[in-house]
Design an enzyme around this catalytic site. Structure first.
Site, PDB file in Angstrom:
ATOM      1  N   LYS A 119     -36.116  24.204 132.009  1.00 37.26           N
ATOM      2  CA  LYS A 119     -36.634  25.310 132.817  1.00 37.26           C
ATOM      3  C   LYS A 119     -38.160  25.186 132.833  1.00 37.26           C
ATOM      4  CE  LYS A 119     -37.732  30.105 132.933  1.00 37.26           C
ATOM      5  NZ  LYS A 119     -38.001  31.293 132.095  1.00 37.26           N
ATOM      6  N   GLY A 180     -41.218  40.327 130.837  1.00 38.36           N
ATOM      7  CA  GLY A 180     -41.249  41.320 129.771  1.00 38.36           C
ATOM      8  C   GLY A 180     -41.594  42.725 130.195  1.00 38.36           C
ATOM      9  N   ALA A 206     -36.886  37.132 134.933  1.00 38.80           N
ATOM     10  CA  ALA A 206     -37.972  38.013 134.490  1.00 38.80           C
ATOM     11  C   ALA A 206     -37.942  39.363 135.190  1.00 38.80           C
ATOM     12  CB  ALA A 206     -39.347  37.371 134.681  1.00 38.80           C
ATOM     13  N   GLY A 207     -38.228  40.397 134.406  1.00 31.91           N
ATOM     14  CA  GLY A 207     -38.389  41.740 134.949  1.00 31.91           C
ATOM     15  C   GLY A 207     -37.220  42.670 134.720  1.00 31.91           C
ATOM     16  N   ASN A 228     -34.502  37.954 128.755  1.00 29.52           N
ATOM     17  CA  ASN A 228     -34.731  37.840 127.317  1.00 29.52           C
ATOM     18  C   ASN A 228     -35.101  39.196 126.716  1.00 29.52           C
ATOM     19  OD1 ASN A 228     -35.192  36.034 124.857  1.00 29.52           O
ATOM     20  ND2 ASN A 228     -37.122  37.136 124.980  1.00 29.52           N
ATOM     21  N   THR A 229     -36.238  39.745 127.142  1.00 31.12           N
ATOM     22  CA  THR A 229     -36.762  40.965 126.521  1.00 31.12           C
ATOM     23  C   THR A 229     -35.808  42.144 126.665  1.00 31.12           C
ATOM     24  OG1 THR A 229     -38.986  40.178 127.052  1.00 31.12           O
ATOM     25  CG2 THR A 229     -38.780  42.481 126.410  1.00 31.12           C
TER      26      THR A 229
END
Length: 277
Positions: A119, A180, A206-207, A228-229
């Site tokens: 990635k 994040g 993301a987001g 992830n976050t």
């Protein structure tokens, strides 16, 4: 309508059932459309539990931040999360130039015995972590030329998505919002434009903050979501991972089913056309 007519209508409806195709990346088929990360967890064990609850088959790993064996004096993620069971997706998080990103991918290939799937992300600045699309494109072209299978993080720019696909990237990963941030899908119209022109999988990266964000991405027609976050910083990561699994599945089903048209005015659930009185 007669009973026989109803029966024929039911048969016709059943014959129109849509059979979904699984996600395919670099020649490998995946049943799950959820990809999770390996950062911000308290330890590898918590990460493993979240991974199992999510149903994900791919876990992305920041080579610069997570030990895969490059530091023999520290525990390795591979001691806990088996590469025999899961696809390890090395990423170039923390890279701000094409040169650093390419070097990081080469390091990952050495650590993972010739592993080619990566990635790519090249960041523009430390405050927004927004992608530097110019450097990203340079790195993508070099990595593809060097034989890598590249999944690429980028902005939600439809034109750049086309350029990255033309460069040979096997999946394009537009952000939903800054990394994040947990702000959700801030520009669904651009995601739709990217989807309309894409011939490779489009995966929102993301987001995402909550399950409804993941569901929205899938309802738009995206092929998957990477997060992830949203899981790692939840008060209960395992429970959030389970929620994300369900959101991905329900969002995909809703997309395949085809939503009702939006209307300015009301439309009765039980219309009076054909009523007996």
């Amino acid at each position: 309508m007669s009973i026989s007519a109803l029966s024929e209508s039911w048969k016709a409806a059943m014959s129109n059932n849509i059979v979904d195709k699984p996600l395919n990346l670099a020649g490998k088929t995946y049943n799950s459309r959820l990809i999770i990360g390996s950062g911000k967890y308290r330890d590898f064990q918590e990460n493993l539990i979240a991974l199992e609850k999510s149903g994900a088959e791919i876990i992305t790993v920041a080579i610069r931040r997570v030990n895969l064996g490059q530091n023999s004096e520290e525990p390795s993620l591979l001691d806990v999360i088996s590469p025999e069971k899961y696809t390890i997706l090395p990423n170039t998080a923390g890279c701000y130039t094409a040169k650093d990103a390419v070097r990081t991918c080469q390091m990952a290939r050495e650590l993972l015995d010739g592993h080619k799937l990566v990635k790519l992300e090249v960041l523009g600045d430390q405050k927004t972590l927004y992608p530097n699309v110019t450097e990203t494109l340079i790195a993508a072209e070099q990595l593809v030329k060097d034989g890598f299978d590249v999944m690429v993080y980028t902005s939600d720019d439809p034109l750049m998505a086309i350029r990255l696909e033309e460069a040979g990237c096997l999946a394009v990963m537009p952000l939903g919002a800054p990394i994040g941030s947990g702000l959700g899908i801030r520009n669904p119209l651009n995601i739709r434009l990217i989807l309309e022109n894409a011939k490779v999988p489009i995966i929102v990266d993301a987001g995402v903050g909550v399950a409804s964000d993941a569901s929205i991405a899938m309802e738009l027609g995206c092929d998957g979501v990477l997060m992830n976050t949203a899981i790692a910083e939840a008060k209960n990561p395992a429970l959030m991972a389970s929620a994300m699994k369900k959101a991905i599945e329900s969002g995909r089903e809703a997309f395949l089913a085809g939503r009702m048209p939006r209307r300015l005015y009301a439309s009765a659930s039980s219309p009076i056309d054909g009523a007996f009185f």
